[in-house]
Write a protein that holds these residues in place. Structure first.
Motif, mmCIF file in Angstrom:
data_model
loop_
_atom_site.group_PDB
_atom_site.id
_atom_site.type_symbol
_atom_site.label_atom_id
_atom_site.label_comp_id
_atom_site.label_asym_id
_atom_site.label_seq_id
_atom_site.Cartn_x
_atom_site.Cartn_y
_atom_site.Cartn_z
ATOM 1 N N VAL A 12 41.292 3.652 53.994
ATOM 2 C CA VAL A 12 40.622 4.614 53.067
ATOM 3 C C VAL A 12 41.248 5.238 52.358
ATOM 4 C CG1 VAL A 12 39.959 6.901 52.599
ATOM 5 C CG2 VAL A 12 39.001 5.761 54.196
ATOM 6 N N ARG A 13 43.197 5.198 53.012
ATOM 7 C CA ARG A 13 44.521 5.273 51.737
ATOM 8 C C ARG A 13 45.303 4.526 51.375
ATOM 9 N NH1 ARG A 13 46.346 6.472 57.552
ATOM 10 N NH2 ARG A 13 48.228 4.661 57.063
ATOM 11 N N LEU A 81 39.273 15.047 50.551
ATOM 12 C CA LEU A 81 38.174 13.970 50.062
ATOM 13 C C LEU A 81 38.193 13.972 51.600
ATOM 14 C CD1 LEU A 81 38.161 11.128 48.600
ATOM 15 C CD2 LEU A 81 39.638 10.532 49.333
ATOM 16 N N SER A 82 36.615 13.924 51.513
ATOM 17 C CA SER A 82 35.941 13.841 53.043
ATOM 18 C C SER A 82 34.881 13.234 53.479
ATOM 19 C CB SER A 82 34.808 15.310 53.849
ATOM 20 O OG SER A 82 34.888 15.534 54.632
ATOM 21 N N MET A 83 33.923 12.377 54.453
ATOM 22 C CA MET A 83 33.028 11.071 54.558
ATOM 23 C C MET A 83 31.778 12.355 54.899
ATOM 24 S SD MET A 83 33.609 9.650 58.715
ATOM 25 C CE MET A 83 31.883 9.819 58.236
ATOM 26 N N TYR A 101 36.789 19.304 46.454
ATOM 27 C CA TYR A 101 36.128 18.795 47.482
ATOM 28 C C TYR A 101 35.245 17.748 47.080
ATOM 29 C CZ TYR A 101 34.134 18.287 52.174
ATOM 30 O OH TYR A 101 33.315 17.733 53.233
ATOM 31 N N LEU A 102 35.618 16.672 47.425
ATOM 32 C CA LEU A 102 34.993 15.307 46.449
ATOM 33 C C LEU A 102 34.578 14.795 48.213
ATOM 34 C CD1 LEU A 102 34.950 13.997 44.119
ATOM 35 C CD2 LEU A 102 37.176 12.892 44.771
ATOM 36 N N ALA A 107 34.137 8.970 45.422
ATOM 37 C CA ALA A 107 35.097 9.442 45.475
ATOM 38 C C ALA A 107 35.577 8.191 44.711
ATOM 39 C CB ALA A 107 36.227 8.891 46.204
ATOM 40 N N THR A 108 34.815 7.211 43.802
ATOM 41 C CA THR A 108 35.866 5.502 43.087
ATOM 42 C C THR A 108 35.250 6.553 41.649
ATOM 43 O OG1 THR A 108 35.444 3.674 44.527
ATOM 44 C CG2 THR A 108 35.218 3.322 42.742
ATOM 45 N N LEU A 109 34.156 7.103 41.519
ATOM 46 C CA LEU A 109 33.500 7.733 40.619
ATOM 47 C C LEU A 109 34.765 8.823 39.752
ATOM 48 C CD1 LEU A 109 29.684 6.910 40.502
ATOM 49 C CD2 LEU A 109 31.039 5.224 39.563
ATOM 50 N N GLU A 110 35.172 9.549 40.203
ATOM 51 C CA GLU A 110 35.102 10.508 39.960
ATOM 52 C C GLU A 110 36.507 11.446 40.681
ATOM 53 O OE1 GLU A 110 32.281 14.311 41.995
ATOM 54 O OE2 GLU A 110 30.336 12.957 41.900
#
Length: 209
Positions: A12-13, A81-83, A101-102, A107-110
């Motif tokens: 993820v990082r 950024l959370s699952m 909060y995402l 995440a790829t889009l926003e």
């Protein structure tokens, strides 16, 4: 521009770092894997934005980390950024001091849009999160999970997933007596009589699968 990424999953990082490097080629991007490291870095260095996960065992949760970051660096925007789905943690994250909060699924889009917004001093609220915040204002009722503290809610979720008090103690790096106290508070605030009622509530409300 300085960006700090905190997530306990290496992949993820790396993914977040790639996205941000493409958007901000001159940015200095640092990544860490646990809450202790993000708190330490936040207090030692000035960052333009900190992107932080909610679950980073062992030690403090992302929610506790946000509060400590805000103590050391109150002006630094924190983006979660959370699952976890927004209905589980978004309201708590915003209350703790996060600017947005995402969900990792979008995440790829926003992500870049969210980073730009929080760095401009504004909150980033997706449509889902905005609805949740509005709904929380309208619906105040007894036995709501919103009455639980952040740590109580964390223990609640772990109990609902089937973990024992000793398992939770090890994961959160707290004593079994402390976890038992949190468990008792959860039962009192939520009106549960046994673990079965707790698990049923969690499943019915889609807190766990």
């Amino acid at each position: 521009m300085r960006i700090l990424i905190a997530d306990d999953h290496t992949i993820v990082r790396q993914g977040v770092k790639m996205l941000l490097t493409e958007a901000y080629p001159l940015a200095e991007i640092t990544d860490v894997s646990d809450s202790a490291s993000v708190i330490r870095n936040a207090s030692a260095t000035k960052w333009d934005v900190i992107i932080c996960d909610i679950s980073m065992p062992p030690g403090d949760s992302g929610l506790e980390a946000i509060k400590k970051i805000k103590e050391h660096a109150p002006k630094t925007p924190v983006l979660i950024l959370s699952m976890h789905a927004p209905d589980q943690y978004a309201l708590r994250a915003i209350k703790a001091g996060a600017m947005g909060y995402l969900n990792k699924g979008v995440a790829t889009l926003e992500l870049v849009t969210a980073v730009n917004r929080v760095m401009s001093g504004k909150k980033y609220l997706s449509e889902d999160v905005a609805y949740i915040l509005a709904d929380a204002v309208e619906q105040k009722h007894d036995h709501s999970i919103e009455h639980l503290s952040d740590r109580e809610f964390e223990v609640f979720k772990l109990l609902a997933s089937g973990k024992s008090v000793s398992d939770i103690s090890k994961q959160l790096n707290l004593s079994t007596n402390t976890i038992s106290t949190f468990r008792l508070r959860v039962f009192e605030k939520m009106g549960f009589r046994n673990n079965l009622e707790l698990i049923k509530y969690a499943i019915d409300n889609k807190i766990v699968n």
